[in-house]
Write an enzyme that holds these catalytic residues in place. Structure first.
Site, mmCIF file in Angstrom:
data_model
loop_
_atom_site.group_PDB
_atom_site.id
_atom_site.type_symbol
_atom_site.label_atom_id
_atom_site.label_comp_id
_atom_site.label_asym_id
_atom_site.label_seq_id
_atom_site.Cartn_x
_atom_site.Cartn_y
_atom_site.Cartn_z
ATOM 1 N N GLY A 42 -2.604 -2.619 -4.466
ATOM 2 C CA GLY A 42 -3.074 -1.413 -4.975
ATOM 3 C C GLY A 42 -1.823 0.081 -5.590
ATOM 4 O O GLY A 42 -1.568 0.251 -6.321
ATOM 5 N N CYS A 43 -1.026 -0.469 -4.274
ATOM 6 C CA CYS A 43 0.457 0.308 -4.815
ATOM 7 C C CYS A 43 0.945 -0.318 -5.623
ATOM 8 O O CYS A 43 1.403 0.905 -6.958
ATOM 9 C CB CYS A 43 1.146 0.863 -3.002
ATOM 10 S SG CYS A 43 -0.068 1.332 -2.215
ATOM 11 N N SER A 44 1.388 -1.264 -6.225
ATOM 12 C CA SER A 44 1.885 -1.723 -7.243
ATOM 13 C C SER A 44 1.191 -1.144 -7.875
ATOM 14 O O SER A 44 1.994 -0.969 -9.280
ATOM 15 C CB SER A 44 1.951 -3.477 -7.019
ATOM 16 O OG SER A 44 2.496 -3.826 -6.037
#
Length: 153
Positions: A42-44
């Protein structure tokens, strides 16, 4: 209108390749987004979405800054992996995270702990919070923030 504490606003934080005080950014707006962990799916995706729209944010007078509790070394690897073109603040002591109240109790796989609640803020050049999102869902979020900037101009 809420405002970032001026001590925090003027504080210098380490990023992947330098140091940064939010007050030193020369833009009309700062899009400050908090994310839980470098190199997670998700952060990527979120970082890549902001990176892909970066020229449009810049055209609207906004700087984009990410922040997490990850180390500078972790940020360096994350930036290199995805060719990110904006700073990532390393906040291992949670100074900035706590100032904007993004550290929340989480329940991961039945285990309770504290972590960053994915959140985004649009700030003006004085540190006033113009808009905020809490419990962010990644899909379409960067575009939503970009659209919100249009209403602030």
């Amino acid at each position: 209108m809420a405002q970032v504490d001026q001590t925090i606003w003027n504080q210098t934080f380490a990023t992947q390749n330098s140091e940064l005080a939010l007050s030193a950014l020369d833009s009309d707006f700062i899009v400050l987004y908090f994310y839980p962990k470098d190199n997670t799916p998700g952060c990527s995706n979120e970082a890549q979405d902001f990176n892909q729209l970066l020229s449009q944010f810049t055209a609207k007078g906004a700087s984009v800054v990410g922040a997490s509790r990850d180390s500078v070394a972790s940020h360096q690897r994350f930036v290199e992996k995805f060719d990110l073109q904006f700073p990532l603040i390393s906040d291992p002591d949670e100074t900035l995270c706590r100032a904007l109240d993004v550290i929340k109790e989480k329940n991961m796989f039945g285990k309770k702990g504290f972590g960053i609640e994915r959140s985004t803020f649009i700030l003006d050049r004085k540190g006033n919070i113009l808009k905020e999102w809490r419990k962010v869902k990644v899909a379409g979020h960067a575009a939503e923030v970009l659209e919100a900037l249009s209403t602030l101009k």
